[in-house]
Enzyme design. Sequence first.
Site, PDB file in Angstrom:
ATOM      1  N   SER A 151       0.831  -1.196   0.000  1.00  8.15           N
ATOM      2  CA  SER A 151       0.000   0.000   0.000  1.00  8.15           C
ATOM      3  C   SER A 151       0.873   1.257   0.000  1.00  8.15           C
ATOM      4  O   SER A 151       1.700   1.432  -0.894  1.00  8.15           O
ATOM      5  CB  SER A 151      -0.976  -0.054   1.181  1.00  8.15           C
ATOM      6  OG  SER A 151      -2.038   0.860   1.003  1.00  8.15           O
TER       7      SER A 151
ATOM      8  N   HIS B 267      -6.742  -6.288  -0.795  1.00  7.44           N
ATOM      9  CA  HIS B 267      -5.598  -5.469  -0.377  1.00  7.44           C
ATOM     10  C   HIS B 267      -4.860  -6.195   0.745  1.00  7.44           C
ATOM     11  O   HIS B 267      -4.939  -5.816   1.919  1.00  7.44           O
ATOM     12  CB  HIS B 267      -6.127  -4.111   0.085  1.00  7.44           C
ATOM     13  CG  HIS B 267      -5.100  -3.029   0.133  1.00  7.44           C
ATOM     14  ND1 HIS B 267      -4.394  -2.598  -0.967  1.00  7.44           N
ATOM     15  CD2 HIS B 267      -4.657  -2.271   1.170  1.00  7.44           C
ATOM     16  CE1 HIS B 267      -3.573  -1.629  -0.621  1.00  7.44           C
ATOM     17  NE2 HIS B 267      -3.702  -1.414   0.680  1.00  7.44           N
TER      18      HIS B 267
ATOM     19  N   ASP C  69      -8.234  -6.117  -5.733  1.00  9.54           N
ATOM     20  CA  ASP C  69      -7.933  -4.987  -4.847  1.00  9.54           C
ATOM     21  C   ASP C  69      -8.621  -3.746  -5.403  1.00  9.54           C
ATOM     22  O   ASP C  69      -8.204  -3.188  -6.417  1.00  9.54           O
ATOM     23  CB  ASP C  69      -6.421  -4.767  -4.784  1.00  9.54           C
ATOM     24  CG  ASP C  69      -6.007  -3.754  -3.716  1.00  9.54           C
ATOM     25  OD1 ASP C  69      -6.891  -3.006  -3.238  1.00  9.54           O
ATOM     26  OD2 ASP C  69      -4.815  -3.717  -3.367  1.00  9.54           O
TER      27      ASP C  69
END
Length: 763
Positions: A348, A498, A468
Amino acid sequence: MRFNHFSIVDKNFDEQLAELDQLGFRWSVFWDEKKILKDFLIQSPSDMTDLQATAELDVIEFLKSSIELDWEIFWNIALQLLDFVPNFDFEIGKAFEYAKNSNLPQIEAEMTTENIISAFYYLLCTRRKNGMILVEHWVSEGLLPLDNHYHFFNDKSLATFDSSLLEREVLWVESPVDSEQRGENDLIKIQIIRPKSTEKLPVVMTASPYHLGINDKANDLALHDMNVELEEKASHEIHVEQKLPQKLSAKAKELPIVDKAPYRFTHGWTYSLNDYFLTRGFASIYVAGVGTRSSDGFQTSGDYQQIYSMTAVIDWLNGRARAYTSRKKTHEIKASWANGKVAMTGKSYLGTMAYGAATTGVEGLEVILAEAGISSWYNYYRENGLVRSPGGFPGEDLDVLAALTYSRNLDGADFLKGNAEYEKRLAEMTAALDRKSGDYNQFWHDRNYLINTDKVKADVLIVHGLQDWNVTPEQAYNFWKALPEGHAKHAFLHRGAHIYMNSWQSIDFSETINAYFVAKLLDRDLNLNLPPVILQENSKDQVWTMMNDFGANTQIKLPLGKTAVSFAQFDNHYDDETFKKYSKDFNVFKKDLFENKANEAVIDLELPSMLTINGPVELELRLKLNDTKGFLSAQILDFGQKKRLEDKARVKDFKVLDRGRNFMLDDLVELPLVESPYQLITKGFTNLQNQNLLTVSDLKADEWFTIKFELQPTIYHLEKADKLRVILYSTDFEHTVRDNRKVTYEIDLSQSKLIIPIESVKN
């Protein structure tokens, strides 16, 4: 259960013998097969008295018998060493077949002394049921001493560095930025965890603006109202320029140099993959960057000032920047323990910083492992001229993220000194990001790493979930495509959302990265035969496949209309009760949308043949609406009851992955294959005034026009007669502004089509 091995490096027989010898398995080619088996079991940390050899004999009895060793008996024993339970997991007498069906490496040749030695060599490279390869499990059980020196097997570093002797240091690195224009270079706090060793150590660095704390209350106060009307925009061209912040020189001042840092730390988040590397001779460094707790500056959120505050650490490791033992800058400290070579890891925001750092071309950064990283911040918070929140976070924007990660305010003294300046700069950021128009501008251009990929020197390893919808797959796809031709790159594309994938049962991910990092950071040959793309298949349990590229050149066009005259229509407006219900919980809206209960047009397409989507699906639509402003949302489902992989991993066994020697135990997980009525393949959004990124056009009410826009890239396999459900609508309560105007959209399906990039069988 199926295992997928990508980390195994082919070795010739002499190399196998030499590596086995270093583990304590010292065999002669003149020994018979049973003698080698016996010595293998004696030297191992396993208890051979627990093992069954045949339907009638345990291993001790078998070794005393006159029965010859064959591959069936070998696999009866080998499967037990891999933690499979005889008579329950597999049937004695059918072990060879079970191993083959589980995709375990096998020697397909007659039983000879050389072949049994090779079989044991590759057995040590094989994944156990608990997700560790056998040699790593045995090293964690004491096969090798903890001598704080490197030991390698099959080109991977083994866990021979003592985790009880780790050094933990806190330092402040001088960055080349002054993000608040104070007239001083911002100091950046870093945390180092490293093995105690006389070896020169490489570094696995994770740059995480979250690392030193987050401010949830500031985040919540900064969230934007999504229940607003779409803005109409005047037609114009957008102009941006490519520029980077100027790096500042450090002010030279002679200081005493010390060997040890006075500040230590004991607790803090660590990435389990970094923990894995700690016990294998790789130091871990965590850096949060400008505007974070105990560092200087403003949280500039994604621009190159933030990136430079991270790469300053790599400069320090290579003697190009200074570090101090405190913020007072009274004593300097060198990275005398480091070999100067760095890999960056993390998911991320963490993977985002890896992308950004790579595009600086900083010397010493040898490889990045960017997991679910952002390659362009505009594409995270905007899409085609439209404000578009990341999945699960309606109302978030980059200023909200800045408020969350500006952790300097968590310390009262720093709040007193710096909050007024922070509030001023945050307000400037809110204005610059321009939620009103949703357009690309200089603010977003300054946070677009794709325009600097020509500077990338590091090898690029990309990990991204094709389900995601927070950091969408286009972030990985666009970086992949933007890299220069021939650049060293590999992508792991999984079916999760994610999430991390370093503790999955079905793939030897950590071991593969081990082999890669060993080569790049310890100056060894890279013998790993890794394909460009490693893909998790979407409708099979624990199956990974190899592909040549992410994105295919061949296309097919599927008309949306079934007849020469075919129209679809939907309204944007909801009654107050429904609007409030969907605004309160966007998951209720999503369920209704997928089941054709929302304001939408639904087109079901039955596939005439099997195909694999590879890349971004494109929609070409002929439409009109009764207004001069509007936006379109589209989602495509694989529709119909069948088994598919879930996007969240489930625990298969608790705390069985040992990252060293009883160190940082981790759960074994996997994506389950379950029955479901549908699965989202891709989605996309566009402002109808933005037909390309840098042009805003007028929209005329009640006039037909054609628009083309791409949906999120994916790789997805479909069988003949599978049904694609195309959903067209306007307001999306998870992603877009919740514009509840009374607008009607009409689509001429006979003049509209789906353009699908398809994979050739050869690839």
